[in-house]
Design a protein around this motif. Sequence first.
Motif, PDB file in Angstrom:
ATOM      1  N   SER A 143       0.828  -1.206   0.000  1.00  0.00           N
ATOM      2  CA  SER A 143       0.000   0.000   0.000  1.00  0.00           C
ATOM      3  C   SER A 143       0.868   1.265   0.000  1.00  0.00           C
ATOM      4  CB  SER A 143      -0.930   0.002   1.219  1.00  0.00           C
ATOM      5  OG  SER A 143      -0.187  -0.112   2.409  1.00  0.00           O
ATOM      6  N   SER A 144       0.218   2.404  -0.140  1.00  0.00           N
ATOM      7  CA  SER A 144       0.938   3.675  -0.258  1.00  0.00           C
ATOM      8  C   SER A 144       1.695   4.045   1.010  1.00  0.00           C
ATOM      9  CB  SER A 144      -0.056   4.791  -0.607  1.00  0.00           C
ATOM     10  OG  SER A 144      -1.088   4.862   0.368  1.00  0.00           O
ATOM     11  N   ASN A 145       1.329   3.449   2.158  1.00  0.00           N
ATOM     12  CA  ASN A 145       2.034   3.753   3.407  1.00  0.00           C
ATOM     13  C   ASN A 145       3.035   2.653   3.775  1.00  0.00           C
ATOM     14  OD1 ASN A 145       0.145   1.808   4.017  1.00  0.00           O
ATOM     15  ND2 ASN A 145      -0.479   2.719   5.961  1.00  0.00           N
ATOM     16  N   ASP A 146       3.469   1.903   2.763  1.00  0.00           N
ATOM     17  CA  ASP A 146       4.530   0.890   2.918  1.00  0.00           C
ATOM     18  C   ASP A 146       4.134  -0.263   3.835  1.00  0.00           C
ATOM     19  OD1 ASP A 146       6.351   2.034   1.165  1.00  0.00           O
ATOM     20  OD2 ASP A 146       7.187   3.338   2.713  1.00  0.00           O
ATOM     21  N   VAL A 147       2.874  -0.650   3.796  1.00  0.00           N
ATOM     22  CA  VAL A 147       2.410  -1.842   4.501  1.00  0.00           C
ATOM     23  C   VAL A 147       2.205  -2.944   3.464  1.00  0.00           C
ATOM     24  CG1 VAL A 147       0.533  -2.883   5.835  1.00  0.00           C
ATOM     25  CG2 VAL A 147       1.320  -0.566   6.371  1.00  0.00           C
ATOM     26  N   ILE A 148       2.801  -4.099   3.716  1.00  0.00           N
ATOM     27  CA  ILE A 148       2.617  -5.258   2.839  1.00  0.00           C
ATOM     28  C   ILE A 148       1.462  -6.086   3.376  1.00  0.00           C
ATOM     29  CG2 ILE A 148       3.682  -7.352   1.921  1.00  0.00           C
ATOM     30  CD1 ILE A 148       6.391  -5.983   2.242  1.00  0.00           C
ATOM     31  N   SER A 149       0.471  -6.344   2.533  1.00  0.00           N
ATOM     32  CA  SER A 149      -0.712  -7.089   2.957  1.00  0.00           C
ATOM     33  C   SER A 149      -1.011  -8.216   1.992  1.00  0.00           C
ATOM     34  CB  SER A 149      -1.940  -6.168   3.052  1.00  0.00           C
ATOM     35  OG  SER A 149      -1.759  -5.161   4.017  1.00  0.00           O
ATOM     36  N   THR A 150      -1.645  -9.254   2.509  1.00  0.00           N
ATOM     37  CA  THR A 150      -2.169 -10.322   1.664  1.00  0.00           C
ATOM     38  C   THR A 150      -3.585 -10.635   2.111  1.00  0.00           C
ATOM     39  OG1 THR A 150      -1.862 -12.606   0.909  1.00  0.00           O
ATOM     40  CG2 THR A 150      -1.089 -12.097   3.120  1.00  0.00           C
ATOM     41  N   ILE A 151      -4.498 -10.646   1.161  1.00  0.00           N
ATOM     42  CA  ILE A 151      -5.894 -10.994   1.419  1.00  0.00           C
ATOM     43  C   ILE A 151      -6.057 -12.469   1.066  1.00  0.00           C
ATOM     44  CG2 ILE A 151      -8.300 -10.459   0.903  1.00  0.00           C
ATOM     45  CD1 ILE A 151      -7.288  -7.711  -0.133  1.00  0.00           C
ATOM     46  N   ILE A 152      -6.387 -13.286   2.058  1.00  0.00           N
ATOM     47  CA  ILE A 152      -6.407 -14.740   1.886  1.00  0.00           C
ATOM     48  C   ILE A 152      -7.840 -15.250   1.986  1.00  0.00           C
ATOM     49  CG2 ILE A 152      -5.394 -16.913   2.668  1.00  0.00           C
ATOM     50  CD1 ILE A 152      -3.388 -15.149   4.296  1.00  0.00           C
ATOM     51  N   THR A 153      -8.267 -15.998   0.983  1.00  0.00           N
ATOM     52  CA  THR A 153      -9.591 -16.628   1.011  1.00  0.00           C
ATOM     53  C   THR A 153      -9.441 -18.123   0.760  1.00  0.00           C
ATOM     54  OG1 THR A 153      -9.916 -16.129  -1.343  1.00  0.00           O
ATOM     55  CG2 THR A 153     -10.824 -14.562   0.238  1.00  0.00           C
ATOM     56  N   SER A 154     -10.414 -18.892   1.261  1.00  0.00           N
ATOM     57  CA  SER A 154     -10.418 -20.345   1.093  1.00  0.00           C
ATOM     58  C   SER A 154     -11.835 -20.790   0.779  1.00  0.00           C
ATOM     59  CB  SER A 154      -9.921 -21.027   2.369  1.00  0.00           C
ATOM     60  OG  SER A 154     -10.060 -22.431   2.288  1.00  0.00           O
ATOM     61  N   ASP A 155     -11.963 -21.836  -0.060  1.00  0.00           N
ATOM     62  CA  ASP A 155     -13.301 -22.295  -0.430  1.00  0.00           C
ATOM     63  C   ASP A 155     -13.986 -23.086   0.685  1.00  0.00           C
ATOM     64  OD1 ASP A 155     -11.733 -24.558  -0.612  1.00  0.00           O
ATOM     65  OD2 ASP A 155     -12.636 -25.284  -2.475  1.00  0.00           O
TER      66      ASP A 155
END
Length: 313
Positions: A143-155
């Motif tokens: 993101s623009s504020n230098d935070v690394i994120s991962t959005i994780i979904t599972s079936d």
Amino acid sequence: HRATKVAYGSIVAEMRWETPAPTHLFWRPDKIIAEYELKNPFLQGVYDGWCQDWNEGSSTGKGLNHSYFDHSLLKSGTVDECWKLCEADSACKQAVFEKSTIQCWLGLQAMAVEPNFGQGKDQCYAKGPKIDPVKIREEKFVSSNDVISTIITSDRPVKLELSGRSISPNVDGDSGPIISLNGQCLEDSSNNAIHVIESGRVKAKVSETPEIYVDARLVYDGMSTVLSASRPLENISTYDVKPGVCGYTFYLPVDDKGTTLSWTMNDEYAKAVQAVHVVQADTQKYLTAKTKKVNDELNDVIPYFRCSDDDIV
């Protein structure tokens, strides 16, 4: 980067998938998409030959009338009778029927590889566990504020086990010759976060000719790492990996509603926590903003090039 390990994940459901590799990986300018198709690794059914991964035994022990039945102990002396003995034993995961001698053997090891010997003489029954496949998807972005994120979904609902540690150079070239390390891993329940404080001393090269090293601070010395999620971190544990290197493990629920895991680093812990929480409050907004920013750069900033070959440009 070789010296860091922030969050290595394994999937825990009816079985454990240890740090699985993505089935598909898509690199985009705005994000990385990783897709995992986790399947049952264990075989089921009847195969020609002696069972692989063999480990004789049963719930009542090993040997005659426990894991081994000769023709005198078998009523019908058929493969079906042998398979039924395995089905009736809770510990049995495989069985072998020797055709010529009419003998039945029970085994304890679930089989992941088809038989490669005994074809034509023996038959193998694989009683592997019934495990439904799991499909997992990750969308990773900065993101623009230098935070690394991962959005994780599972079936389907599963647990994600995540482990990491403070900086731990494997060789001198990772961070220069190491004098000492003193990483600290802390649980911050009030912020639903893992807090890692990096600390250490290294030898820094200040001259090539002649080659001169001086004592210096580790490049990350005094900085704070923050790892947090959109759902509560469960069963957090912190421990020593080796002298001066701390580690941590925790669990996150993952399902079709999505779970966001975020990480950042800052000289000030409070600023790192704030940056992570701001993104977690509306992760989709920050991902959309990242995509828009990249599209604007590609459309309006980076010049177009003409080429007769459409595959090139």
